[in-house]
Structure formats: structure tokens, C-alpha cells
Write a protein that holds these residues in place. Structure first.
Motif, PDB file in Angstrom:
ATOM      1  N   THR A 203       0.795  -1.231   0.000  1.00 35.68           N
ATOM      2  CA  THR A 203       0.000   0.000   0.000  1.00 35.68           C
ATOM      3  C   THR A 203       0.823   1.274   0.000  1.00 35.68           C
ATOM      4  OG1 THR A 203      -0.161  -0.103   2.419  1.00 35.68           O
ATOM      5  CG2 THR A 203      -1.924  -1.152   1.141  1.00 35.68           C
ATOM      6  N   SER A 204       2.145   1.149  -0.065  1.00 33.46           N
ATOM      7  CA  SER A 204       3.010   2.329  -0.061  1.00 33.46           C
ATOM      8  C   SER A 204       4.058   2.198  -1.153  1.00 33.46           C
ATOM      9  CB  SER A 204       3.696   2.472   1.304  1.00 33.46           C
ATOM     10  OG  SER A 204       4.764   3.390   1.251  1.00 33.46           O
ATOM     11  N   GLU A 269       2.723   4.617  -7.971  1.00 29.13           N
ATOM     12  CA  GLU A 269       2.074   4.992  -6.717  1.00 29.13           C
ATOM     13  C   GLU A 269       0.785   4.206  -6.564  1.00 29.13           C
ATOM     14  OE1 GLU A 269       2.843   7.005  -4.250  1.00 29.13           O
ATOM     15  OE2 GLU A 269       4.636   8.009  -5.031  1.00 29.13           O
TER      16      GLU A 269
END
Length: 291
Positions: A203-204, A269
Motif C-alpha cells: 500500500t506504499s 504509486e
């Protein structure tokens, strides 16, 4: 008047159907742009993934422990520069302008090794190579887990709708030939959706690494893998992507249709809009194979 209304109704229906088909296909609006963008960071003599791609200015390549999955991927062998993407039936893929390298991954003539399947194969081949065959296993889209270990012992699935049960119906066979028969079974019943449901999420962007996968989970969906990685002093990362595709075809390295100054490196991203040649991910999701 009625005739005019009928014609108008037909036009509206046709337009709705056309729009629906386009949306389902999820083509990228810039697919052809990569024809005109020449990557400047390519070493045509490079015979592996990391040797084929030059490091951008002010970045350093991230290296991984020898024997790791990431190191295996970064050093995966490539065909000579200029190799074409070939479909499973031996024909040339219609779009040859979106890639800059082809991995030495055989494509079965049965047409089963499509986008998710190609990445499943890379992971499975790695585990076979390091003698961790017991870790080879994947969930079907139904959620049922199918391991190479049980398949090698002779267990086969009995599938009826969404119900799956396993029964010993074959002799034990741990050969490489039987291993590829097992993979064909996985290709039939697993895919982007099952991988997304089964695997851990990333998630990052700071956590992204080689071997992670950008996925649109669906039926059909699509998935690509991070195969190389660089980082600058500010901690910003850039990545190289590779994909299999539908129809089943050569696994290949992707140009960046929007990265004119840093092509073929990508900025990635989670939840971002990301385009690759021939496809787009509108809300990027990332997953990672389990250790």
C-alpha cells in the motif's frame, strides 16, 4: 415520427453497447504514443533485465541478496535486442512497438500461459530452482488452494461449479514434465482475481520492490510485474515493468508511453492512474508473492 424515434432509439442502444465494450476492454488511449518515443536508457547489448536498462542520472540501482526472488528476476536472461513478441501459436503479436526486451520464457502452444499465468510461472520456476518446491501452490478463483506437492503425489481436483474436492487418482510423479502439467492446471483455474484475493497487498510506494505486481483484478483483468528498481538520494524510486498478455505470448519488458525523459522507467504509486502500452490501471493496486 415513429420511424424517426425508432432510428434514434437504435442509435442510442448502439452507442451504449459500444461504450460498454470499450470500457470492458480497458485499452489505453496512448497505446500508439510509444511508437514515437524512443527509450534513451537502453543498452542493446544487455542480456539480462538489469543489464538491458541503464540507470537514470542521480539514481542508483537497488540490488538484492544473491539467491533471492528479486535477484533472480533482475538477472533473468533476455533474448537479443529487437526480438519480437510472439503469440503462443507462433504468430507475431500485432503490436510490436511497446516493448524493448523479451524474456527467455517459453510459451506453451496450448494458449493457457496468459498475463497472470506468466508471472505465476516465473515465481514457480524460481522456487523450483532453489529447491523449495513445497512452497509452490496457488488458489483457484474459487478460493481452493492447489499445491504442487499434492499434485505430485497424485491428487487431482474434481470441480463442479464453485465446489472443488481433491482425490488421489494418479501415481506419484515429481518430474519436471509433470510440474508443467500442474502449471497448466493452475493457468486454467487461477488468474488476476485469485492472485489479488490470495496475496498480501502493498500500500506504499516506499515499500514497492522487484517482484511486486501491479494488478487490475477482474475477469478479465490484467497484471504486470516490477522487474528492476532504482532509487535517488531523496528516496524516490523508479521501476521497470514486464508482462505476459492475452493471447498467451512472450513475456516482455514495457516501454513507458508517458515517460519521455526517463523511459522506460516508471514512477509507481498505489491508487494512481498508470498507463502501460496497450492498457491502463485507473486505481493502481499492488500485491506481493508470499515468502
Amino acid at each position: 415520427m415513429k420511424k424517426k424515434l425508432l432510428i434514434l432509439s437504435v442509435i442510442i442502444v448502439v452507442a451504449i453497447v459500444a461504450f460498454t465494450q470499450v470500457k470492458q476492454a480497458r485499452p489505453t488511449v496512448t497505446a500508439i504514443k510509444s511508437v514515437f518515443i524512443t527509450p534513451s536508457l537502453i543498452d542493446k547489448k544487455g542480456k539480462t533485465i538489469k543489464a538491458r536498462v541503464k540507470v537514470p542520472k542521480n539514481y542508483e540501482r537497488i540490488t538484492y541478496k544473491q539467491g533471492s526472488f528479486q535477484e533472480f528476476i533482475q538477472n533473468y536472461p533476455l533474448k537479443s535486442y529487437g526480438a519480437k513478441v510472439i503469440n503462443y501459436d507462433g504468430s507475431e503479436y500485432f503490436y510490436q512497438s511497446g516493448h524493448f526486451g523479451v524474456l527467455e520464457v517459453p510459451v506453451p502452444k496450448n494458449g493457457l500461459q496468459q498475463c497472470a499465468d506468466a508471472l505465476i510461472r516465473l515465481r514457480s520456476e524460481y522456487l523450483w530452482k532453489i529447491n523449495q518446491q513445497d512452497k509452490i501452490g496457488f488458489e483457484f478463483t474459487s478460493g481452493h488452494y492447489c499445491s504442487w506437492k499434492k499434485y505430485a503425489e497424485g491428487y487431482r481436483p474434481k470441480i463442479k461449479g464453485n465446489k472443488v474436492s481433491f482425490h488421489k487418482t494418479a501415481a506419484k510423479d515429481v518430474s519436471k514434465a509433470n510440474f508443467y502439467r500442474y502449471l497448466n492446471l493452475i493457468y486454467m483455474y487461477s488468474g488476476t482475481l485469485s492472485l489479488y484475493n490470495e496475496l498480501p497487498k502493498v500500500t506504499s510506494s516506499a515499500q514497492l520492490q522487484v517482484g511486486d505486481m501491479l494488478v487490475y483484478p477482474g475477469t478479465p483483468g490484467h497484471i504486470v510485474m516490477i522487474v528492476d528498481e532504482v532509487k535517488n538520494e531523496q528516496g524516490e524510486k523508479r521501476f521497470i515493468l514486464a508482462q505476459g498478455n492475452t493471447p498467451a505470448q512472450s513475456v516482455h519488458l514495457l516501454k513507458n508511453p508517458n515517460g519521455q525523459t526517463i523511459n522506460p522507467w516508471y514512477e509507481l504509486e498505489p491508487n494512481a492512474y498508470i498507463e502501460v502500452p496497450g492498457y491502463y490501471f485507473d486505481k493502481a493496486k499492488f500485491i506481493r508473492f508470499k515468502d
